[in-house]
Design a protein around this motif. Structure first.
Motif, PDB file in Angstrom:
ATOM      1  N   TRP A  73       0.763  -1.081   0.154  1.00 48.57           N
ATOM      2  CA  TRP A  73      -0.111  -0.055  -0.077  1.00 48.57           C
ATOM      3  C   TRP A  73       0.772   1.401  -0.017  1.00 48.57           C
ATOM      4  CZ3 TRP A  73      -0.320   4.024   3.782  1.00 48.57           C
ATOM      5  CH2 TRP A  73      -1.579   4.959   3.480  1.00 48.57           C
ATOM      6  N   LEU A  74       2.040   1.266   0.860  1.00 49.05           N
ATOM      7  CA  LEU A  74       2.746   2.600   0.825  1.00 49.05           C
ATOM      8  C   LEU A  74       3.618   2.533  -0.227  1.00 49.05           C
ATOM      9  CD1 LEU A  74       4.089   1.837   4.374  1.00 49.05           C
ATOM     10  CD2 LEU A  74       2.915   3.752   3.774  1.00 49.05           C
ATOM     11  N   ASP A  75       3.846   1.457  -0.956  1.00 48.57           N
ATOM     12  CA  ASP A  75       4.606   1.464  -2.294  1.00 48.57           C
ATOM     13  C   ASP A  75       3.805   2.175  -3.442  1.00 48.57           C
ATOM     14  OD1 ASP A  75       7.198   1.015  -3.635  1.00 48.57           O
ATOM     15  OD2 ASP A  75       5.998  -0.763  -4.848  1.00 48.57           O
ATOM     16  N   GLY A  76       2.597   2.258  -3.174  1.00 51.29           N
ATOM     17  CA  GLY A  76       1.593   3.023  -4.396  1.00 51.29           C
ATOM     18  C   GLY A  76       0.998   4.373  -3.944  1.00 51.29           C
ATOM     19  N   ASP A  77       1.624   4.721  -2.643  1.00 52.31           N
ATOM     20  CA  ASP A  77       1.185   6.041  -2.329  1.00 52.31           C
ATOM     21  C   ASP A  77       1.892   7.217  -2.933  1.00 52.31           C
ATOM     22  OD1 ASP A  77       1.013   8.363  -0.183  1.00 52.31           O
ATOM     23  OD2 ASP A  77      -1.107   7.158   0.239  1.00 52.31           O
ATOM     24  N   ASP A  78       1.267   8.376  -3.288  1.00 53.30           N
ATOM     25  CA  ASP A  78       2.344   9.339  -3.865  1.00 53.30           C
ATOM     26  C   ASP A  78       2.836  10.041  -2.916  1.00 53.30           C
ATOM     27  OD1 ASP A  78       0.957   8.774  -6.372  1.00 53.30           O
ATOM     28  OD2 ASP A  78      -0.576  10.249  -6.232  1.00 53.30           O
ATOM     29  N   ARG A  79       2.546  10.077  -1.611  1.00 56.63           N
ATOM     30  CA  ARG A  79       3.385  10.834  -0.547  1.00 56.63           C
ATOM     31  C   ARG A  79       4.878  10.301  -0.188  1.00 56.63           C
ATOM     32  NH1 ARG A  79      -1.713  10.728   3.110  1.00 56.63           N
ATOM     33  NH2 ARG A  79      -1.701   8.654   2.235  1.00 56.63           N
ATOM     34  N   ILE A  80       4.906   8.852  -0.703  1.00 60.21           N
ATOM     35  CA  ILE A  80       6.119   7.949  -0.566  1.00 60.21           C
ATOM     36  C   ILE A  80       7.035   8.125  -1.606  1.00 60.21           C
ATOM     37  CG2 ILE A  80       6.679   5.791   0.078  1.00 60.21           C
ATOM     38  CD1 ILE A  80       4.866   7.064   2.290  1.00 60.21           C
ATOM     39  N   GLU A  81       8.277   8.256  -1.126  1.00 58.58           N
ATOM     40  CA  GLU A  81       9.407   8.448  -2.183  1.00 58.58           C
ATOM     41  C   GLU A  81       9.838   6.820  -2.462  1.00 58.58           C
ATOM     42  OE1 GLU A  81      13.787   9.560  -1.375  1.00 58.58           O
ATOM     43  OE2 GLU A  81      12.706  11.261  -1.485  1.00 58.58           O
ATOM     44  N   SER A  82      10.073   6.271  -1.479  1.00 59.05           N
ATOM     45  CA  SER A  82      10.339   4.645  -1.624  1.00 59.05           C
ATOM     46  C   SER A  82      10.069   3.793  -0.147  1.00 59.05           C
ATOM     47  CB  SER A  82      11.971   4.542  -1.695  1.00 59.05           C
ATOM     48  OG  SER A  82      12.640   5.242  -0.670  1.00 59.05           O
ATOM     49  N   VAL A  83      10.155   2.367  -0.720  1.00 59.12           N
ATOM     50  CA  VAL A  83       9.920   1.476   0.732  1.00 59.12           C
ATOM     51  C   VAL A  83      10.791   0.327   0.414  1.00 59.12           C
ATOM     52  CG1 VAL A  83       8.206  -0.231   1.355  1.00 59.12           C
ATOM     53  CG2 VAL A  83       7.278   1.901   0.416  1.00 59.12           C
ATOM     54  N   THR A  84      11.663  -0.006   1.726  1.00 56.63           N
ATOM     55  CA  THR A  84      12.449  -0.782   1.425  1.00 56.63           C
ATOM     56  C   THR A  84      12.245  -2.301   1.565  1.00 56.63           C
ATOM     57  OG1 THR A  84      13.205  -0.529   3.820  1.00 56.63           O
ATOM     58  CG2 THR A  84      14.411   1.055   2.125  1.00 56.63           C
ATOM     59  N   TYR A  85      10.958  -2.620   1.854  1.00 54.62           N
ATOM     60  CA  TYR A  85      10.489  -3.955   2.248  1.00 54.62           C
ATOM     61  C   TYR A  85      11.158  -5.037   1.064  1.00 54.62           C
ATOM     62  CZ  TYR A  85       7.813  -7.935   4.214  1.00 54.62           C
ATOM     63  OH  TYR A  85       7.372  -9.066   4.778  1.00 54.62           O
ATOM     64  N   SER A  86      11.840  -5.781   1.321  1.00 55.61           N
ATOM     65  CA  SER A  86      12.406  -7.049   0.618  1.00 55.61           C
ATOM     66  C   SER A  86      11.394  -7.861   0.038  1.00 55.61           C
ATOM     67  CB  SER A  86      13.530  -7.726   1.371  1.00 55.61           C
ATOM     68  OG  SER A  86      14.603  -6.968   1.662  1.00 55.61           O
ATOM     69  N   GLY A  87      10.176  -8.015   0.556  1.00 56.86           N
ATOM     70  CA  GLY A  87       9.119  -8.686   0.161  1.00 56.86           C
ATOM     71  C   GLY A  87       8.449  -8.211  -0.923  1.00 56.86           C
ATOM     72  N   LEU A  88       8.743  -6.948  -1.437  1.00 54.47           N
ATOM     73  CA  LEU A  88       7.958  -6.463  -2.493  1.00 54.47           C
ATOM     74  C   LEU A  88       8.872  -7.045  -3.872  1.00 54.47           C
ATOM     75  CD1 LEU A  88       7.741  -2.572  -1.557  1.00 54.47           C
ATOM     76  CD2 LEU A  88       5.885  -4.528  -1.761  1.00 54.47           C
ATOM     77  N   PRO A  89       8.001  -7.248  -4.942  1.00 57.91           N
ATOM     78  CA  PRO A  89       8.789  -8.095  -5.984  1.00 57.91           C
ATOM     79  C   PRO A  89       9.834  -7.068  -6.708  1.00 57.91           C
ATOM     80  CG  PRO A  89       6.285  -8.384  -6.165  1.00 57.91           C
ATOM     81  CD  PRO A  89       6.470  -7.276  -4.845  1.00 57.91           C
ATOM     82  N   ALA A  90       9.847  -5.663  -6.682  1.00 64.32           N
ATOM     83  CA  ALA A  90      10.467  -4.888  -7.059  1.00 64.32           C
ATOM     84  C   ALA A  90      11.835  -4.646  -6.343  1.00 64.32           C
ATOM     85  CB  ALA A  90       9.986  -3.239  -7.458  1.00 64.32           C
ATOM     86  N   SER A  91      11.751  -5.107  -5.135  1.00 60.67           N
ATOM     87  CA  SER A  91      12.995  -5.047  -4.243  1.00 60.67           C
ATOM     88  C   SER A  91      14.241  -5.813  -4.581  1.00 60.67           C
ATOM     89  CB  SER A  91      12.713  -5.566  -2.804  1.00 60.67           C
ATOM     90  OG  SER A  91      13.932  -5.795  -2.113  1.00 60.67           O
ATOM     91  N   PRO A  92      15.559  -5.057  -4.752  1.00 64.19           N
ATOM     92  CA  PRO A  92      16.943  -5.735  -5.298  1.00 64.19           C
ATOM     93  C   PRO A  92      16.831  -6.946  -4.379  1.00 64.19           C
ATOM     94  CG  PRO A  92      17.239  -3.770  -4.047  1.00 64.19           C
ATOM     95  CD  PRO A  92      15.655  -3.666  -4.382  1.00 64.19           C
ATOM     96  N   TYR A  93      16.465  -7.082  -3.274  1.00 65.87           N
ATOM     97  CA  TYR A  93      16.477  -8.090  -2.170  1.00 65.87           C
ATOM     98  C   TYR A  93      15.678  -9.292  -2.424  1.00 65.87           C
ATOM     99  CZ  TYR A  93      19.870  -4.903  -0.441  1.00 65.87           C
ATOM    100  OH  TYR A  93      20.822  -4.158  -0.299  1.00 65.87           O
ATOM    101  N   HIS A  94      14.549  -9.275  -3.329  1.00 69.49           N
ATOM    102  CA  HIS A  94      13.367 -10.120  -3.390  1.00 69.49           C
ATOM    103  C   HIS A  94      13.865 -11.574  -3.956  1.00 69.49           C
ATOM    104  CE1 HIS A  94       9.739 -11.720  -4.942  1.00 69.49           C
ATOM    105  NE2 HIS A  94       9.080 -11.335  -3.830  1.00 69.49           N
ATOM    106  N   ASP A  95      15.002 -11.467  -4.706  1.00 68.82           N
ATOM    107  CA  ASP A  95      15.347 -12.975  -5.154  1.00 68.82           C
ATOM    108  C   ASP A  95      16.011 -13.474  -3.850  1.00 68.82           C
ATOM    109  OD1 ASP A  95      14.458 -12.636  -7.661  1.00 68.82           O
ATOM    110  OD2 ASP A  95      16.240 -12.102  -8.633  1.00 68.82           O
TER     111      ASP A  95
END
Length: 425
Positions: free
Chosen positions: A308-330
């Motif tokens: 939800w935070l990752d899609g909010d306009d007020r947010i610059e970035s989210v570091t959660y590794s569980g997000l598919p776009a995270s560099p740590y997801h793999d």
């Protein structure tokens, strides 16, 4: 059945404990005592000579604390464990047998702010140093290791960002250089990550956090994998050479795979006195009984809220590794297959002041210097946990001025999202 064949959910309830032999009590009693009566003088002498295992004085050993040590060791897949007074105490105790004046560790730049301060400031008083390196740059890690290096140190899930370290690669580097890999597994817990399977020699915990899970007591733990050959070189004389305080006893020669564990109790706790009290051990044992249930909910909620935070306009970035776009997801699928935990950071577009305002408006999120509670927690690292660092160091640690750290609890995710939404303005 043996503990090696039991599942995690069973181990977290039963491992390391049995009904009290004196009373039949099913729950582990709180042994609120400082000392223990010896059978006779010969028994006392054998205990003090480390010729027999038993209880002497609760600064060293206590039955309630011992039960917790056994349970944590079983969950981490270690040979033994030592419990102590806090996570910071666990870090010092883990390194104490390895280090000496002039020696160093190679440590990740992505560490809890208090750990960075301990490593870069307090270590100097012992004559130790820490070389801080980006642990995603394996060449830099290798280059930092020298003849005085005695350990490689990282967090499995970095605090505050939740970045996942490649423990397989780091374990291989440590092994090739003949030094132990020490992994702080506080944020992941053994339910999400098992560092020993990925090459860690020692695992440390702040049991204050997810293992206890309810924000009631302080504690720390060091788990010994039992796999490191302390006698393979002359780097670790405390474990591989005669110990004067025990009439020349060689810990590795005498105790084998439990050398570090016995040293941690017989020397570390004896001389540093960073003892866990039995009531803290009792609370932590109770917390661990529901660890898998809580961690699954932490992960579920964190994934939903981070998305939800990752899609909010007020947010610059989210570091959660569980997000598919995270560099740590793999890495998550390999290192933390059950999920990326409940800890991550969020950067606000409107900067430092927006972070301070959001913290003041949150109602369900508690503004505290802690993580791993059943309750959702928030903190602004740049003004608190990482305040002692320069801004450039804060940024390296993932705690830039516009960053909030969220520790997602087990409440209803929709309620937490609503609370964040109103606080962000």
């Amino acid at each position: 059945m043996t503990e090696k064949t039991l599942g995690f959910d069973t181990l977290q309830v039963h491992a390391g404990t049995e009904p009290d032999p004196a009373t039949g009590a099913r729950q582990v009693p709180i042994y609120q005592t400082t000392a223990y009566v010896f059978r006779d003088a010969d028994h006392a002498a054998k205990l003090f000579n480390l010729e027999e295992v038993g209880y002497i004085y609760s600064r060293l050993t206590n039955p309630t604390v011992a039960a917790l040590q056994n349970r944590i060791a079983a969950l981490e897949g270690g040979a033994g464990a030592i419990c102590c007074s806090s996570g910071h105490a666990a870090q010092i105790m883990a390194l104490f047998p390895l280090m000496a004046p002039g020696r160093n560790i190679v440590a990740s730049t992505r560490l809890y702010g208090g750990t960075l301060t301990q490593f870069t400031q307090t270590f100097k008083r012992f004559g130790w140093t820490a070389k801080l390196v980006d642990f995603d740059d394996f060449d830099a890690v290798r280059a930092a290791i020298d003849e005085d290096t005695r350990a490689i140190f990282c967090e499995s899930l970095a605090n505050p960002t939740g970045a996942i370290m490649d423990l397989d690669a780091l374990g291989e580097i440590a092994g090739n250089h003949g030094v132990p890999l020490v992994v702080d597994n506080t944020s992941a817990t053994p339910y999400l990550c098992n560092p020993i399977r990925h090459g860690a020699t020692l695992v440390v915990h702040s049991t204050t956090k997810y293992l206890t899970g309810n924000g009631t007591v302080m504690g720390g733990a060091i788990v010994d994998s039992g796999t490191f050959d302390w006698s393979a070189s002359d780097k670790f004389p405390s474990l591989s050479e005669p110990e004067p305080a025990y009439h020349g006893l060689d810990f590795h020669e005498t105790f084998g795979s439990l050398a570090f564990t016995f040293h941690g109790i017989a020397v570390g706790l004896r001389d540093l006195g960073m003892t866990m009290n039995p009531q803290a051990a009792h609370y932590t044992l109770l917390g661990i009984e529901t660890l898998s249930l809580r961690m699954a909910r932490h992960v579920q909620n964190a994934r939903e809220i981070a998305s939800w935070l990752d899609g909010d306009d007020r947010i610059e970035s989210v570091t959660y590794s569980g997000l598919p776009a995270s560099p740590y997801h793999d890495r998550m699928t390999r290192i933390c297959p059950r999920g990326a935990g409940g800890l991550f950071t969020v950067a606000l577009k409107d900067g430092y002041d927006a972070c301070v305002e959001a913290v003041s408006k949150l109602k369900l999120f508690s503004h505290v210097a802690n993580l791993g509670d059943t309750r959702s927690l928030v903190i602004h690292p740049a003004s608190t946990t990482h305040r002692q660092l320069e801004e450039a160091e804060q940024i390296k640690a993932g705690a830039a001025p516009n960053v909030l750290r969220l520790s997602i609890g087990i409440e209803d995710a929709n309620d937490l999202i609503a609370d964040l939404d109103q606080a962000l303005g």
